[in-house]
Design an enzyme around this catalytic site. Structure first.
Site, PDB file in Angstrom:
ATOM      1  N   LYS A 276       0.840  -1.195   0.000  1.00  0.00           N
ATOM      2  CA  LYS A 276       0.000   0.000   0.000  1.00  0.00           C
ATOM      3  C   LYS A 276       0.876   1.246   0.000  1.00  0.00           C
ATOM      4  CE  LYS A 276      -3.955  -1.873   2.613  1.00  0.00           C
ATOM      5  NZ  LYS A 276      -5.023  -1.710   1.587  1.00  0.00           N
ATOM      6  N   ARG A 350     -10.058 -11.833   2.038  1.00  0.00           N
ATOM      7  CA  ARG A 350     -10.864 -12.947   1.516  1.00  0.00           C
ATOM      8  C   ARG A 350     -10.091 -14.253   1.589  1.00  0.00           C
ATOM      9  NH1 ARG A 350     -11.512  -9.734  -4.023  1.00  0.00           N
ATOM     10  NH2 ARG A 350     -11.288  -8.025  -2.526  1.00  0.00           N
TER      11      ARG A 350
HETATM   12  N1  BES Z   1      -8.156  -3.943   4.387  1.00  0.00           N
HETATM   13  C1  BES Z   1      -8.299  -3.569   3.031  1.00  0.00           C
HETATM   14  C2  BES Z   1      -9.613  -2.864   2.743  1.00  0.00           C
HETATM   15  C3  BES Z   1      -9.719  -1.478   3.286  1.00  0.00           C
HETATM   16  C4  BES Z   1      -9.108  -0.434   2.626  1.00  0.00           C
HETATM   17  C5  BES Z   1     -10.450  -1.239   4.402  1.00  0.00           C
HETATM   18  C6  BES Z   1      -9.232   0.836   3.132  1.00  0.00           C
HETATM   19  C7  BES Z   1     -10.582   0.026   4.887  1.00  0.00           C
HETATM   20  C8  BES Z   1      -9.961   1.068   4.262  1.00  0.00           C
HETATM   21  C9  BES Z   1      -8.248  -4.801   2.133  1.00  0.00           C
HETATM   22  O1  BES Z   1      -7.403  -5.807   2.565  1.00  0.00           O
HETATM   23  C10 BES Z   1      -7.749  -4.331   0.827  1.00  0.00           C
HETATM   24  O2  BES Z   1      -6.634  -3.927   0.747  1.00  0.00           O
HETATM   25  N2  BES Z   1      -8.611  -4.405  -0.190  1.00  0.00           N
HETATM   26  C11 BES Z   1      -8.264  -3.971  -1.489  1.00  0.00           C
HETATM   27  C12 BES Z   1      -8.796  -5.003  -2.442  1.00  0.00           C
HETATM   28  C13 BES Z   1      -8.305  -4.826  -3.833  1.00  0.00           C
HETATM   29  C14 BES Z   1      -6.826  -5.101  -3.925  1.00  0.00           C
HETATM   30  C15 BES Z   1      -9.072  -5.780  -4.736  1.00  0.00           C
HETATM   31  C16 BES Z   1      -8.928  -2.616  -1.717  1.00  0.00           C
HETATM   32  O3  BES Z   1     -10.053  -2.399  -1.268  1.00  0.00           O
HETATM   33  O4  BES Z   1      -8.295  -1.774  -2.348  1.00  0.00           O
HETATM   34 MN    MN Z   2      -5.426  -5.540   1.928  1.00  0.00          MN
END
Ligand code: BES
Ligand code: MN
Ligand code: ZN
Length: 492
Positions: A276, A350
């Site tokens: 990230k 997931r």
């Molecule tokens: N934990 C994150 C989702 C999230 C992001 C929650 C920001 C709260 C605030 C999750 O693990 C994630 O990174 N999801 C990605 C999925 C994508 C790579 C398909 C997302 O939402 O960008």
């Molecule tokens: Mn994630």
């Protein structure tokens, strides 16, 4: 904060502050009338002069009114009577709670449940008010102890009245408040303290406290034997070993199929090799709020000794980059036997959940509810007020929606239509772990649905609702309210 009931006349009650509600265009509540009479009309005069405002969430401290045992009154506005719904009632009660907490008071006496939003019972209003005041009173102190000039939590709150219905409502509020508080603390703790082992310890503390709670902790070796390679794939880059935490609460005969609550417990989500950005990583200690929510609801259930069986499963894992970390392109075999092509190591929730969901099949649950901070896309779709609800069962979805509405911890259903499933097709495995830009919240739900094909199941995406984004307010404790209400509704 200690909660109690007091049936004495409000003007005689000894507390640092009396808390009264005011509704625009409605008669004074019984408590406000009593205070008005005792103070020779001071309340009526201040309403007329505008010193008491009735706008929703407005709060004013009134000092040294004549004829009262209490040295001050907090006047709380609830807005217009014809707009007064339970969510607006809750909003005003939370504002009152914040004002009390910030005013360095030791005790208060609350009469807000005399304000009547449409279609509510006195017990429901008391429970909502008590829970709101308790929630607003929360102050994080683990790594920042109280200083002399900081706001101090209120130590005790009494509520007007003393009948059996109100007593039952107050007890529910106490159970709910305990669950919310646990979820908030776990959410707010930093990831260098709250790691998978810490979550396991917290579960052990719950199991120690209640005789009808049993605990099992699976270590990585145990999970490897079960074939949980999706969960273990996520964990590989972290120095903190994963745990699968299994709590069992027995409140009903063994024949009764349990409710299974499954929580995403990513104690820190760096994204893994699909790292990230700094900005996006900043809030990722909260990525275990699904775990915090199911543990909080489980704790509330045990505290209230509900007549129901519950299994609570937490996938406690850290997602980190490393020389040994899983990579984009890897194909993992989940415990179910289904294979997954990992295209983004940041879609890790997931992957840990699918193995936890497969594991929970051994308890033959009546229904399964998983809770996860799963997608940023959910926040785009619903913002911060509603949790995203997806389900393969209309009745279960309706029950969860109703539970959320009843306690103002609301969820909104999104469609898990088959048409979305094809976004997960992969030429190299049974499915990809990402479905592309369109409807990211739904393709995440679709992914999970593939592991719950023969089970009544619902998924709550709490990415927007679990904490206050960008503020200093921290974790909200949601969806402890929704889940506990659901368990209350199902218990005999
Ligand atoms: N934990 C994150 C989702 C999230 C992001 C929650 C920001 C709260 C605030 C999750 O693990 C994630 O990174 N999801 C990605 C999925 C994508 C790579 C398909 C997302 O939402 O960008
Ligand atoms: Mn994630
Ligand atoms: Zn995550």
């Amino acid at each position: 904060m200690k909660l109690s009931l007091k049936g004495n006349a409000p003007e005689e009650i000894q507390a640092d502050c009396l808390v009264l509600g005011f509704v625009e265009g409605a008669e004074l509540t019984a408590a406000a009338q009593a205070i008005d009479a005792a103070s020779s009309g001071a309340i009526t005069r201040m309403l007329a002069s505008g010193d008491i405002e009735t706008g929703i969430g407005k709060t004013h401290f009134l000092h040294n009114l004549p004829g009262l045992a209490a040295p001050r009154v907090l006047a709380v506005g609830f807005g217009k009577q014809d707009k007064l719904t339970l969510p607006r009632f809750d909003q005003a009660c939370l504002a009152a709670g914040k004002a009390l907490r910030n005013h360095r008071l030791k005790s208060c006496h609350v009469c807000l449940h005399e304000v009547e939003p449409e279609k509510t019972s006195a017990g429901q209003r008391l429970r909502q008010a008590a829970l709101a005041v308790h929630r607003a009173n929360y102050l994080y102190t683990v790594t920042k102890p109280l200083k002399d000039d900081a706001p101090v939590p209120v130590q005790s709150a009494s509520f007007q009245g003393d009948d059996a219905d109100l007593q039952a409502a107050l007890e529910q509020a106490e159970g709910l408040a305990l669950g919310f508080e646990k979820a908030k603390i776990l959410g707010d703790l930093p990831p260098n303290i709250c790691n998978p082992a810490y979550l396991a310890q917290e579960a052990a503390a719950i199991a120690d406290k209640y005789a009808n709670v049993d605990l099992e902790i699976l270590e990585e070796d145990d999970m490897a034997e079960l074939g949980m390679d999706a969960l273990l794939g996520v964990s590989r880059g972290s120095a903190n070993r994963a745990r699968l935490i299994v709590l069992k609460y027995s409140g009903a005969p063994v024949e009764q199929q349990p409710v299974a609550l499954v929580g995403k417990g990513i104690t820190f989500d760096s994204g893994g090799l699909s790292l990230k950005s700094g900005e996006n990583m900043m809030q990722m200690k909260y990525d275990m709020c699904g775990a915090a929510g199911v543990l909080g609801a489980f704790l509330a259930c045990a505290r209230l000794q509900l007549a129901i069986n519950v299994v609570c499963i937490v996938a406690a894992v850290e997602n980190m980059p490393d020389g040994d970390a899983y990579r984009p392109g890897d194909v993992l075999t989940s415990m179910s036997g289904k294979t997954i092509e990992v295209l983004n190591t940041d879609a890790e929730g997931r992957l840990v959940l699918c193995d936890a969901l497969t594991y929970c099949e051994r308890f033959d649950p009546a229904v399964v509810i998983d809770v996860a901070t799963l997608t940023g896309a959910c926040v785009v779709a619903l913002g911060h007020h509603a949790s995203g609800l997806m389900s393969n069962d209309d009745q279960l979805a309706d029950e969860l929606t109703a539970a959320g509405n009843a306690i103002v911890d609301r969820a909104w259903r999104l469609p898990l239509w088959d048409e979305y499933q094809s976004q997960l097709d992969s030429p190299f495995a049974d499915m990809k772990n990402v479905g592309g830009m369109p409807a990211g919240v739904l393709t995440a739900g679709c992914f999970l649905s593939r592991f719950m094909e023969n089970r009544r199941w619902a998924h709550l995406d709490i990415a927007g609702s679990a904490w206050k984004w960008g503020g200093d307010d921290g974790a909200t404790g949601r969806p402890v309210g929704l889940l506990t209400q659901f368990l209350l509704d199902r218990s005999g």
